[in-house]
Structure formats: structure tokens, C-alpha cells
Write a protein that holds these residues in place. Structure first.
Motif, PDB file in Angstrom:
ATOM      1  N   HIS A 133      48.548  81.821  46.317  1.00  0.00           N
ATOM      2  CA  HIS A 133      48.865  82.907  47.192  1.00  0.00           C
ATOM      3  C   HIS A 133      49.065  84.871  46.397  1.00  0.00           C
ATOM      4  CE1 HIS A 133      52.022  80.530  50.317  1.00  0.00           C
ATOM      5  NE2 HIS A 133      50.581  80.263  50.779  1.00  0.00           N
ATOM      6  N   GLU A 134      49.328  84.166  44.703  1.00  0.00           N
ATOM      7  CA  GLU A 134      49.108  85.147  44.399  1.00  0.00           C
ATOM      8  C   GLU A 134      48.129  85.195  43.986  1.00  0.00           C
ATOM      9  OE1 GLU A 134      53.981  85.469  41.921  1.00  0.00           O
ATOM     10  OE2 GLU A 134      51.767  84.211  41.120  1.00  0.00           O
ATOM     11  N   VAL A 135      47.065  84.217  43.861  1.00  0.00           N
ATOM     12  CA  VAL A 135      45.412  84.686  43.193  1.00  0.00           C
ATOM     13  C   VAL A 135      44.589  84.252  43.888  1.00  0.00           C
ATOM     14  CG1 VAL A 135      46.240  83.874  40.854  1.00  0.00           C
ATOM     15  CG2 VAL A 135      45.832  82.251  42.217  1.00  0.00           C
ATOM     16  N   VAL A 136      44.809  83.470  44.819  1.00  0.00           N
ATOM     17  CA  VAL A 136      43.160  82.918  45.916  1.00  0.00           C
ATOM     18  C   VAL A 136      43.204  84.268  47.144  1.00  0.00           C
ATOM     19  CG1 VAL A 136      42.142  81.374  47.626  1.00  0.00           C
ATOM     20  CG2 VAL A 136      44.043  80.830  45.087  1.00  0.00           C
ATOM     21  N   PRO A 137      41.939  84.968  47.199  1.00  0.00           N
ATOM     22  CA  PRO A 137      42.232  85.696  47.816  1.00  0.00           C
ATOM     23  C   PRO A 137      41.712  84.795  49.135  1.00  0.00           C
ATOM     24  CG  PRO A 137      40.227  85.773  46.426  1.00  0.00           C
ATOM     25  CD  PRO A 137      41.109  84.430  46.242  1.00  0.00           C
ATOM     26  N   HIS A 138      42.064  85.809  50.415  1.00  0.00           N
ATOM     27  CA  HIS A 138      42.335  85.106  52.035  1.00  0.00           C
ATOM     28  C   HIS A 138      42.971  83.663  51.841  1.00  0.00           C
ATOM     29  CE1 HIS A 138      40.118  88.560  52.004  1.00  0.00           C
ATOM     30  NE2 HIS A 138      38.805  88.358  50.831  1.00  0.00           N
ATOM     31  N   ALA A 139      43.686  83.366  51.037  1.00  0.00           N
ATOM     32  CA  ALA A 139      44.347  81.871  51.568  1.00  0.00           C
ATOM     33  C   ALA A 139      44.756  81.342  51.808  1.00  0.00           C
ATOM     34  CB  ALA A 139      45.636  81.866  50.598  1.00  0.00           C
ATOM     35  N   ARG A 140      44.591  80.414  53.578  1.00  0.00           N
ATOM     36  CA  ARG A 140      44.618  79.360  54.324  1.00  0.00           C
ATOM     37  C   ARG A 140      45.444  78.391  53.930  1.00  0.00           C
ATOM     38  NH1 ARG A 140      42.945  83.890  55.368  1.00  0.00           N
ATOM     39  NH2 ARG A 140      41.402  85.019  56.716  1.00  0.00           N
ATOM     40  N   GLY A 141      45.939  78.161  55.213  1.00  0.00           N
ATOM     41  CA  GLY A 141      47.124  76.816  54.668  1.00  0.00           C
ATOM     42  C   GLY A 141      48.384  77.024  55.968  1.00  0.00           C
ATOM     43  N   GLY A 182      49.358  88.812  59.493  1.00  0.00           N
ATOM     44  CA  GLY A 182      48.575  89.116  58.635  1.00  0.00           C
ATOM     45  C   GLY A 182      49.141  89.672  56.815  1.00  0.00           C
ATOM     46  N   THR A 183      50.972  88.871  56.831  1.00  0.00           N
ATOM     47  CA  THR A 183      51.286  87.874  56.028  1.00  0.00           C
ATOM     48  C   THR A 183      51.330  87.428  55.421  1.00  0.00           C
ATOM     49  OG1 THR A 183      52.814  89.635  54.576  1.00  0.00           O
ATOM     50  CG2 THR A 183      53.659  88.637  57.108  1.00  0.00           C
ATOM     51  N   THR A 184      52.002  86.970  54.757  1.00  0.00           N
ATOM     52  CA  THR A 184      52.604  85.220  54.107  1.00  0.00           C
ATOM     53  C   THR A 184      53.788  85.412  53.974  1.00  0.00           C
ATOM     54  OG1 THR A 184      50.590  84.328  53.375  1.00  0.00           O
ATOM     55  CG2 THR A 184      52.343  83.166  53.120  1.00  0.00           C
ATOM     56  N   VAL A 185      54.733  84.738  54.933  1.00  0.00           N
ATOM     57  CA  VAL A 185      56.492  84.087  55.116  1.00  0.00           C
ATOM     58  C   VAL A 185      56.720  82.602  53.659  1.00  0.00           C
ATOM     59  CG1 VAL A 185      58.489  83.972  55.452  1.00  0.00           C
ATOM     60  CG2 VAL A 185      57.051  84.883  56.905  1.00  0.00           C
ATOM     61  N   ARG A 186      56.812  82.910  53.475  1.00  0.00           N
ATOM     62  CA  ARG A 186      57.167  82.016  52.128  1.00  0.00           C
ATOM     63  C   ARG A 186      59.213  81.975  51.912  1.00  0.00           C
ATOM     64  NH1 ARG A 186      54.326  82.610  48.666  1.00  0.00           N
ATOM     65  NH2 ARG A 186      56.306  83.737  47.184  1.00  0.00           N
ATOM     66  N   TYR A 187      59.274  79.759  52.135  1.00  0.00           N
ATOM     67  CA  TYR A 187      60.925  80.341  51.175  1.00  0.00           C
ATOM     68  C   TYR A 187      61.394  78.678  50.866  1.00  0.00           C
ATOM     69  CZ  TYR A 187      61.403  79.197  56.606  1.00  0.00           C
ATOM     70  OH  TYR A 187      61.846  78.393  57.811  1.00  0.00           O
ATOM     71  N   PRO A 188      62.414  78.023  50.207  1.00  0.00           N
ATOM     72  CA  PRO A 188      62.479  77.274  50.134  1.00  0.00           C
ATOM     73  C   PRO A 188      62.774  76.398  51.056  1.00  0.00           C
ATOM     74  CG  PRO A 188      63.676  78.679  48.886  1.00  0.00           C
ATOM     75  CD  PRO A 188      63.101  79.262  49.703  1.00  0.00           C
ATOM     76  N   ASP A 189      62.595  74.698  51.065  1.00  0.00           N
ATOM     77  CA  ASP A 189      62.780  73.877  51.536  1.00  0.00           C
ATOM     78  C   ASP A 189      63.927  73.665  52.233  1.00  0.00           C
ATOM     79  OD1 ASP A 189      60.276  73.726  53.142  1.00  0.00           O
ATOM     80  OD2 ASP A 189      60.574  71.493  52.349  1.00  0.00           O
ATOM     81  N   THR A 190      65.151  74.061  51.715  1.00  0.00           N
ATOM     82  CA  THR A 190      66.481  73.901  51.164  1.00  0.00           C
ATOM     83  C   THR A 190      66.699  74.789  52.142  1.00  0.00           C
ATOM     84  OG1 THR A 190      66.696  75.355  49.186  1.00  0.00           O
ATOM     85  CG2 THR A 190      66.564  72.896  49.491  1.00  0.00           C
ATOM     86  N   VAL A 191      66.448  75.887  52.612  1.00  0.00           N
ATOM     87  CA  VAL A 191      67.456  77.007  53.647  1.00  0.00           C
ATOM     88  C   VAL A 191      66.968  76.214  55.359  1.00  0.00           C
ATOM     89  CG1 VAL A 191      67.185  78.438  51.790  1.00  0.00           C
ATOM     90  CG2 VAL A 191      65.292  78.722  53.663  1.00  0.00           C
ATOM     91  N   ALA A 192      65.092  75.364  54.823  1.00  0.00           N
ATOM     92  CA  ALA A 192      65.630  74.768  56.510  1.00  0.00           C
ATOM     93  C   ALA A 192      66.610  74.747  57.759  1.00  0.00           C
ATOM     94  CB  ALA A 192      64.508  73.456  56.670  1.00  0.00           C
ATOM     95  N   VAL A 193      67.215  73.680  57.332  1.00  0.00           N
ATOM     96  CA  VAL A 193      68.614  72.993  58.219  1.00  0.00           C
ATOM     97  C   VAL A 193      69.410  74.608  58.349  1.00  0.00           C
ATOM     98  CG1 VAL A 193      70.444  72.167  58.012  1.00  0.00           C
ATOM     99  CG2 VAL A 193      68.426  70.674  57.740  1.00  0.00           C
ATOM    100  N   PRO A 194      70.073  75.512  57.090  1.00  0.00           N
ATOM    101  CA  PRO A 194      70.885  76.286  57.740  1.00  0.00           C
ATOM    102  C   PRO A 194      70.194  77.653  58.769  1.00  0.00           C
ATOM    103  CG  PRO A 194      70.768  76.415  55.295  1.00  0.00           C
ATOM    104  CD  PRO A 194      69.547  74.741  55.675  1.00  0.00           C
TER     105      PRO A 194
END
Length: 773
Positions: free
Chosen positions: A230-238, A327-339
């Protein structure tokens, strides 16, 4: 207590505003997920990746099919070695035997892996750029995987001639035999010293001829690597749902053996226009240069970033959830998925309490609403799968396409109509009995509860349900809180709907592109959940709650849905009318029983095409060699050609093992052995390559229980030591294969609107002999 959740003075106008916002959010999210930056020309700066420069390589590589062991494959290897050495890289060709195992099956193949190294200045590990230089036997493989090979050459050029030298060692690994089960990658990890070094692998694939280069698989502990993307790839997808899903599927690429060997890594592919995948239409002319550009830009950006990173710190202790959102990317640790999922449930419960307090619905009605909301979800999934069955019944040739259709837009409309019909058929009758507020709260229970379930068992995918549940519940709570200000209520609900739309619709579209209509139930479930989150907005178009729907309302849904389904299916069939641009697939093989001196044309099509019917006429395996048939087949008489069958001799035997020497008298490149009882272990020995052993569990389906394949059979043959289940006499049918049916008298070439299907036993001359030991 069956009132509308939020009532507004101009509800029809508010409804159209909501529809506009939802459509806009859907369009923006799908377009953003599918967009690709334009390709760069040959005049691009030397340190920049250029698709036009890479295409020069691809035109030389993708001139013909390059299956393992073919002359085209060997010519490609020579050209790749020449190009990489010309860039100043140290190049070696690893010649070995790779393996793969499946239920009842052991596959072996001689492979030629090309390994080119660019030493780093102060290496902390190795960065491996991986692609496979072989192709499927049915087409030239311009996208799969010629595009990645060409991108690797252009990336290596940019690294050598543009910018500072890398800190870490860079390896360009171009494997062989990927299409037969990642055989080259297996040989690399088992026999090459580089496979025992710490490092990161970047693998690039294709499952179509267009679309963005999408991150669809990662190694475990991916937090640092995903952050780097997400920091270095232009137009990152996935998104992390793709990663979670792929881990649950049996599909493998070269990435699988490499990460099992200890590499951290990332796996990318583009997959639009997947109907061209593994066919004669996977050509340079059909490949989107923008997809090649995105592949290469991604590869070069990550090679530079990871080439200068401290690779000893690249593996994190956890995975991350990540997804695009407006237009943005959300990212957070999997450990907070259940909470988060539990928090979503809490918000839905609070919404229910608020609705009860406002006397909009009773608790029993909300519980009934929750229990009944499973109906439209199941109905949408069933309707989507039924759509595929209808399409296959109308066009039997679709069965060989795995649901990946040429022009799917009209059928996408059908899927939307079926899902909407499922939702309204459930909602309209119950609205008058339970009330819209009860149904709204009950409906939100499903994404909230699904989020909890996924949080426990598939945390990287939990956001798909948790985020819509959170935003929808919050939007409803805010709308109730500001009820005296209708405009703010509308804005709150519309914003919540837009976020839910951006998450669910984009993913449903991606799932449909990647999985096709044979598994259309998956995107249909996502669309149904999306519809459940939109109920407060949809209700603005209906008359006052508390009144039972009239006959016109009850009949309105089928009256509208049925003509729309019929019209969209008809339009899709017309749009997909077979022709040279949108050909149908076929399967045909020539099989000679050398013992009985009987030959047959054989097809595995569900309903043969007109062209196939010129060769086959009846169902059933009559006249085929013992153990050859695998599933339902069509057969027809064929002329007997003058060739010898494969030769199998016993060179050793114990109580439970048999050592066989297998040779093809006619110099076939592939041999298959089928055993009439299960096998548990197979060791292959050939030439100077180290022996290769495969442990086998399970049995083959719809044929004899044990099978061994050897690809790129050497002229001297192969020695196989096979451990079998106990028994007396063992029957073995040996089948050797050569590519191409033109050598058979009476073969009629395919017309332009028919291409070879993707079954590996198609378009082969197979000669069989059965032995008893």
C-alpha cells in the motif's frame, strides 16, 4: 407498533436521492476496483517500467503453446537465458524432476527452471521474482504466464540500468511445469540451495487477459508486506477476503511450494475476461497492455522496496484485514476482527432497544424478522445457482467454461433482478405483519452474526459483513436520534448505504469475475446481504406501514421480475452467440487400445458441439481400454493408426512394491499409468536427476483408484517404484500421449467458432496397453 423506522416529508424524493447515492457508490467502487493505469511507451525513462518494451519480449515468447517438454518450450528457455545474460545477470538452468500429489495421484515431470541472480550490496536475504515460462497446451499463454515473464525481463532491465544497486540479492525464477501442478517450483524448493535462504517471493499469474494486477494471496504474518504494498505500489488492488478465500481453496500456483518452503511472499494476478484463460484466445493481441503495465509497475515497485529493506524483519506476527473504500484503503490487524464483530452485534441490539423504546416494533416481531431474513439470502443463492443450470441447459457448451462467460453483463443484470425479487418477495408480505422497523432490525442481525462467525474462522474476511452491519446500525441510530431533522436522517441513512454498497457490491463483482456463474451463489449472497442493509431506504417507495399489501402489490414483484429475467437471459444468450470472437469450447481425444487394436474418438463434453458430434455418437466407455474412462464420456469409432503402445516391464518386486520401467516406443512426451487398486507411494528415477518420491493418499474419482503421470518423458524412459495396497494380481493400464490430432485420418479441424477446452486429456493421441503383474 409496526411503524416505519424513519419517516420523512418527501419520502419519494428522498428515495430517489438514496437510489442515486447507492448507484454512484456502486459505480465508483466497481470502477475503482477494475481500473488500470495506462501503459507507458518505449520512450519511458530507463528506470521506469514500460509495457511497450515488455511487449517486444512477449511477441517473441507467445508465438505458440509451450507445454512442458515441448520444442516451443525449449526454444523459449534458450531465448530467456540469452536475454537475462544480456542484462548481466548470472544465469543457470536447473534441470530436475518436480512432483505433485493429489487424491490417488502422483505427478512427476522433468523441468528446466531458469534462475537468474543479481547480487546485492549488503544482502539480508533474497527477493525472488517468480513467473512460469510454460503455458497450457491449448494456447500460446500470452497472459498466463507470458505477461509475467515479459514483466520480469523488463523489471530486471530497469533495475540494472536505472537507479542505485539493490541492497539484497535479487533472483528472477522462471519455472517450468507450473500448468501440470507447480512441478518446477517443487523441484526448486527440494533441490536448489537458494530455496534454503531467508527471503520473500513475489509471484505473478494471470487468469484472464485484462484487469488490474490484484493481490490475491499472501504468506502468513502478512502485516508488514501488505503495508509495503500500500505504501509503494501505485494503484494497488486487492482485499483480504481474496487472501482468506484462496487459503481455503485447493487451487495452487508456484506460490504454494515456495511459501511452504519458508519464504514470505505475495501473489498477484489479473483475471478480467477469464473466458480466454487456457484457450487459443490467450494471445498477445487480446492481452490488455494496461494490465501488463500494472503487473510490471507492481513488480518493479516491490522489487525496489523489498530489495532495499531489512528482510529479517519482513514477517510479522499477525495478518491484517484490508480493503478499498471509496478512494481510500482501510487496514487493521486481524486480531480486532472478533471485537469489531461483537461491537456490530452490540450496535444492532442497541438499535433494537431504541426501536422498542420508540414503540416502532416489539421484541417478538424483531426476533421474527431476524429469523425470517435468512429466506431472501438462501433464495438469492438458490436462484443464482438455478440461473447457471438454466444457462447450461440452453447452451450445453457453457459446462466446459466453468461459469466464465465471454459477455456476462446481461447475466449480471439477471442476477441483480433475481436477488431483488428474493428480497421483495420476503419483505413486502411481512412488512404489513411485522412492520418495516422490525424487519430492518432483524435483517441487520445477519451481517452482524456472520461477522462474528467469520471473525472466528476467517478473520481477514469478516469485514465484509461487520462493516456493513456497523455503518447500517449506526446510520439508523443517528437517523432516529435526529428524527426531528428529516434532512439529517436522510443524510445519515444514505451515507450508511453508500459505505455498505462500496464494500459488498465491489466484492460481489470481483467474486463473479473470478469464480464465474458456476458459483454465482456466492456473489448472490453478498448482494442479498447488501439488500438487507438498504431496507430503510427501499421502504420510502412503499405506502404507509401497517396496511396489508394489496393484490397489485403482491403480484407486482413477479410481474416485474419474470419479464426482466427472461429479457436479460435472452439478451445474454444473443450477446454470447457462438462465433470466432466468442467461441464455444470442445473436448476431443483419440484413444487407441493397442491390445484390442480398437480406436475411438472420445469426448468429455456434457452435450457435444455440432463439430464434436461429427466424431462421437454414443454415450459410454464401450471399446475404451480398461481403466481409461474418467467420468461420463461420449465415444465414436475412429481409424486404427499404426503405432506401438507403451512398454512396461518389471525390474523389481517385493511384497507391496513393484518397480517398473516405462518407455514410449513412439517417443511420446507424456505417460500415464492407472492401477486397479490404490497406491500409497511412488518414486521416479530418470537420468542423472535425484530420485523423486511422492506419498499418495486417497483414490482417484470415477476411474481406477491409483494413477501416476510423468510429463516430458525422456527417450530412455523412467523407472517407477510403486507401493500399492495388498492384493494378488495387479492390473496396470499404461497410456502414452502426444499432442495434436492432425495425424489421425478422418480428423476434421475445428471451425473458427470452436476452440479446444481446458481438460488436460484433450487434443491428444493416446495409445494404451494393459498389463497384469
Amino acid at each position: 407498533m409496526i411503524a416505519r423506522l424513519v419517516d420523512v416529508p418527501r419520502r419519494i424524493a428522498a428515495g430517489f436521492l438514496a437510489v442515486l447515492a447507492v448507484v454512484l457508490a456502486a459505480w465508483v467502487s466497481v470502477a475503482a476496483d477494475s481500473s488500470v493505469p495506462p501503459p507507458k511507451g518505449e520512450d519511458a525513462p530507463p528506470e521506469v517500467f514500460s509495457a511497450e518494451r515488455a511487449l517486444h519480449h512477449l511477441h517473441n515468447l507467445a508465438t505458440a503453446a509451450r507445454p512442458i517438454g515441448s520444442q516451443a518450450s525449449r526454444q523459449t528457455e534458450d531465448e530467456l537465458v540469452r536475454q537475462l545474460r544480456g542484462l548481466g545477470l548470472s544465469v543457470e538452468v536447473q534441470r530436475s524432476v518436480g512432483t505433485r500429489r493429489a487424491a490417488g495421484l502422483a505427478t512427476f515431470g522433468r523441468v528446466d527452471n531458469i534462475i537468474a541472480t543479481l547480487p546485492g550490496t549488503d544482502s539480508t536475504g533474497v527477493v525472488v521474482l517468480t513467473a512460469h515460462h510454460d503455458s497450457a497446451a491449448m494456447g500460446p499463454g500470452a497472459a498466463d504466464d507470458g505477461a509475467a515473464v515479459a514483466a520480469a525481463l523488463e523489471t530486471a532491465r530497469a533495475l540494472v540500468h536505472g537507479g542505485e544497486p539493490l541492497r539484497n540479492d535479487l533472483v528472477v525464477l522462471l519455472t517450468d511445469g507450473e500448468e501440470d501442478g507447480a512441478l518446477g517450483a517443487d523441484a526448486f524448493v527440494r533441490h536448489h540451495a537458494l530455496a534454503r535462504r531467508d527471503g520473500v517471493v513475489l509471484n505473478f499469474e494471470a487468469r484472464g487477459v485484462g484487469g488490474p494486477s490484484t493481490l490475491f494471496e499472501t504468506s502468513d504474518g502478512n502485516a508488514t508486506l501488505v503495508k509495503t504494498v500500500h505504501e509503494v505500489v501505485p494503484h494497488a488492488r486487492g482485499n483480504s477476503t481474496l487472501v482468506q478465500l484462496y487459503r481455503l481453496l485447493p487451487n495452487n500456483t508456484d506460490f504454494t511450494p515456495l511459501t511452504r518452503a519458508g519464504f514470505s511472499g505475495l501473489n498477484f494476478a489479473f483475471f478480467h475476461e477469464a473466458s480466454r484463460y487456457h484457450t487459443a484466445q490467450d494471445t498477445v493481441e487480446r492481452l490488455d497492455p494496461a494490465s501488463l503495465q500494472h503487473h510490471g509497475t507492481t513488480m518493479l515497485s516491490l522489487a525496489r522496496a523489498l530489495g532495499d529493506a531489512d528482510l529479517t524483519t519482513i514477517e510479522a506476527t499477525h495478518d491484517v484485514t484490508y480493503f478499498p473504500l471509496l478512494g481510500t484503503t482501510v487496514r487493521y490487524p486481524d486480531t480486532v476482527a472478533v471485537p469489531l464483530a461483537v461491537g456490530a452485534c452490540g450496535l444492532v441490539v442497541f438499535l433494537g432497544w431504541l426501536v422498542r423504546r420508540r414503540r416502532l416494533a416489539t421484541v417478538p416481531r424483531m426476533l421474527l424478522g431476524a429469523a425470517s431474513a435468512i429466506v431472501p439470502i438462501v433464495a438469492a443463492a438458490v436462484g443464482a445457482q438455478a440461473l447457471w443450470l438454466v444457462l447450461v441447459s440452453l447452451r450445453p457448451g457453457y459446462s466446459l467454461m466453468g461459469g466464465l462467460l465471454h459477455e456476462p453483463v446481461a447475466f449480471e443484470a439477471t442476477l441483480l433482478v433475481l436477488t431483488a425479487a428474493s428480497l421483495f418477495t420476503w419483505y413486502v408480505p411481512l412488512r404489513g405483519r411485522l412492520g418495516p422497523s422490525a424487519l430492518t432490525v432483524g435483517a441487520l442481525c445477519w451481517p452482524a452474526l456472520l461477522g462474528v462467525g467469520f471473525g472466528w474462522f476467517a478473520p481477514s474476511a469478516a469485514y465484509v459483513f461487520t462493516v456493513p452491519a456497523i455503518v447500517s446500525a449506526l446510520a439508523a441510530i443517528i437517523a432516529l436520534a435526529v428524527g426531528k431533522r428529516p434532512l439529517w436522517s436522510v443524510i445519515s441513512l444514505v451515507v450508511g448505504a453508500a459505505v455498505s454498497t462500496a464494500v459488498l457490491v465491489a466484492l460481489a463483482h470481483t467474486a463473479l469475475l473470478g469464480m464465474g456463474y458456476a458459483l454465482a451463489g456466492v456473489p448472490a449472497v453478498l448482494l442479498a446481504v447488501w439488500g438487507l442493509t438498504l431496507l430503510p431506504l427501499a421502504d420510502w417507495f412503499l405506502r404507509q406501514s401497517g396496511q396489508r399489501p394489496g393484490l397489485g402489490t403482491r403480484l407486482g414483484v413477479p410481474a416485474v421480475a419474470v419479464p426482466l429475467v427472461v429479457a436479460s437471459v435472452a439478451a445474454g444468450l444473443v450477446e454470447n452467440e457462438p462465433g470466432s470472437e466468442n467461441p464455444v469450447r470442445s473436448h476431443l481425444a483419440y484413444v487407441l487400445d493397442a491390445d484390442a487394436d480398437v480406436a475411438k474418438w472420445v469426448s468429455g463434453e456434457q452435450e457435444p458441439t455440432d463439430w464434436t458430434r461429427r466424431h462421437v455418437a454414443e454415450r459410454g466407455p464401450s471399446g475404451l481400454p480398461p481403466g481409461y474412462a474418467r467420468g461420463e464420456l461420449w465415444t465414436g469409432p475412429a481409424p486404427v493408426i499404426d503405432v506401438e503402445g507403451p512398454d512396461v516391464t518389471v525390474s523389481g518386486r517385493t511384497a507391496d512394491t513393484l518397480t517398473l520401467h516405462v518407455d514410449s516406443v513412439r517417443d511420446a512426451t507424456s505417460v500415464i499409468l492407472r492401477f486397479d487398486r490404490p497406491i500409497t507411494e511412488v518414486t521416479a528415477r530418470t537420468g542423472t536427476a535425484p530420485p523423486a518420491t511422492v506419498q499418495v493418499t486417497g483414490i482417484r474419482a470415477n476411474t481406477w483408484p491409483g494413477e501416476v503421470r510423468f510429463r516430458d518423458l525422456p527417450p530412455s524412459g523412467v523407472e517407477l517404484t510403486v507401493r500399492t495396497a495388498p492384493g494378488d494380481q495387479l492390473r496396470v493400464t499404461a497410456i502414452d500421449e502426444t499432442r495434436g490430432l492432425d495425424v489421425v485420418p478422418g480428423f476434421l479441424p475445428r471451425p473458427p467458432h470452436v476452440v479446444a477446452g481446458t481438460r488436460e486429456d484433450g487434443d491428444v493421441v493416446a495409445v494404451a496397453r494393459t498389463y497384469a503383474f
